[in-house]
Write an enzyme that holds these catalytic residues in place. Structure first.
Site, PDB file in Angstrom:
ATOM      1  N   ASP A   1    -101.598 -80.266 -56.845  1.00 57.49           N
ATOM      2  CA  ASP A   1    -101.103 -79.434 -57.933  1.00 57.49           C
ATOM      3  C   ASP A   1    -101.913 -79.720 -59.188  1.00 57.49           C
ATOM      4  O   ASP A   1    -102.717 -80.649 -59.235  1.00 57.49           O
ATOM      5  CB  ASP A   1     -99.622 -79.732 -58.166  1.00 57.49           C
ATOM      6  CG  ASP A   1     -98.800 -78.475 -58.314  1.00 57.49           C
ATOM      7  OD1 ASP A   1     -99.319 -77.486 -58.858  1.00 57.49           O
ATOM      8  OD2 ASP A   1     -97.634 -78.486 -57.903  1.00 57.49           O
TER       9      ASP A   1
ATOM     10  N   GLU B   1    -103.827 -74.253 -59.031  1.00 57.93           N
ATOM     11  CA  GLU B   1    -103.907 -74.130 -60.484  1.00 57.93           C
ATOM     12  C   GLU B   1    -103.426 -72.736 -60.878  1.00 57.93           C
ATOM     13  O   GLU B   1    -103.748 -72.241 -61.934  1.00 57.93           O
ATOM     14  CB  GLU B   1    -105.289 -74.507 -61.021  1.00 57.93           C
ATOM     15  CG  GLU B   1    -106.450 -73.721 -60.491  1.00 57.93           C
ATOM     16  CD  GLU B   1    -106.662 -72.380 -61.162  1.00 57.93           C
ATOM     17  OE1 GLU B   1    -107.164 -72.307 -62.279  1.00 57.93           O
ATOM     18  OE2 GLU B   1    -106.311 -71.386 -60.531  1.00 57.93           O
ATOM     19  N   TRP B   2    -102.647 -72.135 -59.974  1.00 58.54           N
ATOM     20  CA  TRP B   2    -101.904 -70.890 -60.200  1.00 58.54           C
ATOM     21  C   TRP B   2    -102.787 -69.680 -60.483  1.00 58.54           C
ATOM     22  O   TRP B   2    -102.337 -68.699 -61.049  1.00 58.54           O
ATOM     23  CB  TRP B   2    -100.859 -71.076 -61.298  1.00 58.54           C
ATOM     24  CG  TRP B   2    -100.007 -72.271 -61.072  1.00 58.54           C
ATOM     25  CD1 TRP B   2     -99.025 -72.400 -60.139  1.00 58.54           C
ATOM     26  CD2 TRP B   2    -100.077 -73.509 -61.753  1.00 58.54           C
ATOM     27  NE1 TRP B   2     -98.485 -73.651 -60.195  1.00 58.54           N
ATOM     28  CE2 TRP B   2     -99.113 -74.362 -61.191  1.00 58.54           C
ATOM     29  CE3 TRP B   2    -100.865 -73.994 -62.787  1.00 58.54           C
ATOM     30  CZ2 TRP B   2     -98.915 -75.659 -61.628  1.00 58.54           C
ATOM     31  CZ3 TRP B   2    -100.669 -75.291 -63.211  1.00 58.54           C
ATOM     32  CH2 TRP B   2     -99.698 -76.099 -62.642  1.00 58.54           C
ATOM     33  N   GLY B   3    -104.057 -69.750 -60.131  1.00 60.62           N
ATOM     34  CA  GLY B   3    -104.948 -68.620 -60.343  1.00 60.62           C
ATOM     35  C   GLY B   3    -105.382 -68.410 -61.779  1.00 60.62           C
ATOM     36  O   GLY B   3    -105.970 -67.389 -62.112  1.00 60.62           O
TER      37      GLY B   3
ATOM     38  N   ASP C   1     -95.651 -70.076 -59.019  1.00 62.61           N
ATOM     39  CA  ASP C   1     -94.746 -70.512 -57.964  1.00 62.61           C
ATOM     40  C   ASP C   1     -93.941 -69.346 -57.416  1.00 62.61           C
ATOM     41  O   ASP C   1     -93.560 -68.429 -58.146  1.00 62.61           O
ATOM     42  CB  ASP C   1     -93.783 -71.580 -58.489  1.00 62.61           C
ATOM     43  CG  ASP C   1     -94.471 -72.909 -58.736  1.00 62.61           C
ATOM     44  OD1 ASP C   1     -95.603 -73.088 -58.255  1.00 62.61           O
ATOM     45  OD2 ASP C   1     -93.884 -73.761 -59.410  1.00 62.61           O
TER      46      ASP C   1
END
Length: 116
Positions: free
Chosen positions: A49, A80-82, A102
């Site tokens: 994460d 890294e959530w894009g 998420d």
């Protein structure tokens, strides 16, 4: 035990000094130590994460190199959530990466991820 059942074994870490959950350690500054522990434990997958991280490319590069140095094939999943277009550079460090925030496990959350 896990492998004897035909399953793979994955663990979680974070690119910062702490993880996303309070009071949980991340791998920053301990890349080789953590990677070797994962290899010694027979880990097949590591989800890393991005909580608490400061240098996205450096952190994922460091963990990738440390995992590769163990000699055990371990797949690295970046999260890294894009935010920094990982589809453009993630293949340099990892086998997979997240491209959205998420997911909450609901249809509304699924639709929001698809729209993203």
């Amino acid at each position: 035990y896990v492998h004897s059942k035909g399953l793979t074994f994955g663990l979680y870490t974070s690119g910062g000094k702490t993880g996303c959950m309070p009071n949980r350690a991340g791998s920053r500054g301990h890349w080789q130590q953590d990677a070797q522990s994962f290899a010694d434990w027979g880990v097949d997958w590591v989800k890393m994460d991005w909580c608490g991280g400061s240098d996205v490319h450096g952190s994922y590069s460091n963990m990738s190199k440390a995992l590769n140095a163990t000699g055990r094939p371990i797949s690295l999943n970046m999260c890294e959530w894009g935010l920094q277009s990982p589809w453009e550079w993630g293949g340099n460090y990892a086998q997979s990466w997240r491209i959205t925030k998420d997911h909450a496990g609901t249809w509304e959350s699924t639709k929001a991820a698809i729209k993203a």
